[in-house]
Design an enzyme around this catalytic site. Structure first.
Site, PDB file in Angstrom:
ATOM      1  N   VAL A   1      52.716  81.978  53.893  1.00  2.00           N
ATOM      2  CA  VAL A   1      53.369  81.220  52.815  1.00  2.00           C
ATOM      3  C   VAL A   1      54.262  82.153  52.021  1.00  2.00           C
ATOM      4  O   VAL A   1      53.847  83.259  51.651  1.00  2.00           O
ATOM      5  CB  VAL A   1      52.310  80.575  51.887  1.00  2.00           C
TER       6      VAL A   1
ATOM      7  N   GLY B   1      54.269  86.375  48.610  1.00  7.36           N
ATOM      8  CA  GLY B   1      53.888  85.721  49.866  1.00  7.36           C
ATOM      9  C   GLY B   1      52.463  86.066  50.216  1.00  7.36           C
ATOM     10  O   GLY B   1      51.851  86.939  49.595  1.00  7.36           O
ATOM     11  N   LYS B   2      51.900  85.386  51.170  1.00  7.74           N
ATOM     12  CA  LYS B   2      50.549  85.715  51.645  1.00  7.74           C
ATOM     13  C   LYS B   2      50.350  85.087  53.007  1.00  7.74           C
ATOM     14  O   LYS B   2      50.975  84.077  53.320  1.00  7.74           O
ATOM     15  CB  LYS B   2      49.497  85.153  50.675  1.00  7.74           C
ATOM     16  N   GLY B   3      49.465  85.683  53.783  1.00  9.44           N
ATOM     17  CA  GLY B   3      49.171  85.121  55.095  1.00  9.44           C
ATOM     18  C   GLY B   3      47.693  85.171  55.373  1.00  9.44           C
ATOM     19  O   GLY B   3      46.929  85.817  54.646  1.00  9.44           O
TER      20      GLY B   3
END
Ligand code: GLU
Length: 416
Positions: free
Chosen positions: A59, A104-106
């Site tokens: 994201v 962001g992050k995953g």
């Protein structure tokens, strides 16, 4: 009451700040939503030859101030909503620190402890290939998070580099030091927590050399927080824990020894000195400083009344619910929020990225000094806002961060 998701919880924190700042509602709506959410379903050949399909996410919440930035976690409970919340927090974290990044992050929904090393490598490489359409040194730069580390970052970097045809060191941070990583990155989040713990004690007039500290979680963040608080502030670490439970010793725990123990035994609970306690009990100890450095929602309406620490320094992301925040504020417990307290990691990630892009590497003393200076500045900036409005530190940190991202958005204008 319908169950509220983690992303909704995060937005609640944001809304509280927006009300105080009087931000234009249209702009608030732009800032609270994620820009891009990518879901990938991908097959991995397991060691026994069968194929398993995994679900992964990346994201990008906001990129108004620069490329998206944030880690990737491997956890059986990972889901899109959680990754959205974590990406949202990264936007405000990078802005609090005034880094030229967005958020962001995953994540991958997986229990990495159940995979062999080869399976973990195939999973990591295939996931990174799948999300590569939105990743790059100028688009979105991942890093470690829960259950990911420098070895996995090396696989990510190699996978991206193979796909583009040249070595792109700046595509991920948290890499091994001898492979485009930065000195001081591994300890960085813990070092930032230490700086915030020291400043919080100064704010409260607590002598750090006489203070007691409990640390929940013994991954990268908890481990280095405990070690540096003991070594550099001289405080007594009286309790530590991991997902299996904790150890309490009012005489003080030898942090180096328990790190060694965890390395060989896989947990802190079998450490021979002190007494066994649960994670719940650790949070409720009568200590000067509590460092929740495990997962989300550790401090909630159900246990907040029992919290006895004078300060809470959030090593984890999202460890305190909004309901608990209210109570802690009323009780006068100082909460140094995640988006400030654990920002040391992303700050040294920024240094790593700058070093990669310049192909010129810094000494560890330079890194530590720059990190401590930036953390101190951010803490003081947040404190000024807290005092101006007489609010909690979390809301103050949001005000600082939202103001910066709102400025960038207004100044750039709405395209087209
Ligand atoms: N995962 C870390 C965090 O939550 C570090 C992110 C980064 O270095 O980009 O802040």
């Amino acid at each position: 009451m319908a169950e509220r998701s983690l992303y909704e919880t995060a937005v609640e924190q944001f809304n509280k700040a927006v009300k105080i700042m009087d931000l234009e509602p249209d702009l608030a709506d732009v800032l609270r939503r994620p820009k891009r959410c990518l879901i990938v379903e991908f097959p991995v050949v397991m060691d026994d030859g069968h194929i398993e399909v995994f679900t992964g996410f990346r994201v990008q919440h906001n990129i108004a101030r620069g490329p998206a930035k944030g880690g990737i976690r491997y956890h059986p409970d990972t889901n899109l909503d959680e990754v959205k919340a974590l990406a949202f927090w990264m936007t405000w974290k990078t802005a609090v620190m005034n880094l030229p990044y967005g958020g962001g992050k995953g994540g991958i929904k997986v229990d990495p402890k159940k995979l062999s090393k080869r399976e973990l490598e195939r999973l990591s490489r295939r996931y990174f290939s799948e999300i590569q359409i939105i990743i790059g040194p100028h688009n979105d730069i991942p890093a470690p998070d829960v259950n990911t580390n420098a070895d996995i970052m090396a696989w990510y970097m190699d996978t991206y580099s193979m796909n583009v045809g040249y070595t792109a060191l700046g595509v991920v941070t948290g890499k091994p030091v001898d492979l485009g990583g930065s000195r001081g990155r591994e300890e960085a989040t813990g070092r930032g927590v230490k700086v915030c713990a020291g400043l919080a004690m100064r704010t409260l007039g607590i002598d750090t050399s006489k203070a007691t500290v409990a640390v929940q979680g013994f991954g990268n963040v908890g481990r280095f927080s405990a070690l540096l608080i003991a070594k550099e502030l001289g405080s007594k670490i009286v309790a530590v824990s991991d997902s299996k439970g904790g150890i309490y010793d009012p005489e003080g725990i030898d942090v180096e020894a328990i790190i060694e123990h965890k390395k060989t035994q896989g947990t802190v609970v079998t450490y021979p000195k002190g007494q066994k306690i649960t994670n719940e009990e650790l949070l409720e100890l009568d200590v000067d400083v509590l460092v929740p450095a495990a997962l989300e929602n550790a401090i909630h309406a159900g246990n907040v009344d029992n919290i006895r620490a004078k300060a809470i320094v959030e090593g984890a992301n999202g460890p305190t619910t909004p309901e608990a925040d209210e109570v802690l504020f009323k009780k006068g417990i100082l909460v140094v929020p995640d988006i400030l307290a654990n920002a040391g990691g992303v700050t040294v990630s920024y240094f790593e990225w700058v070093q990669d892009l310049q192909a010129f590497f810094w000494k560890v003393d330079q890194i530590r000094a720059a990190l401590e200076e930036m953390m101190t500045k951010a803490y003081e900036d947040v404190m000024k806002i807290k005092e101006k409005y007489n609010i909690d530190m979390r809301t103050a940190a949001y005000i600082l961060a939202i103001d910066r991202v709102a400025y960038a958005t207004r100044k750039r204008g709405i395209y087209p």
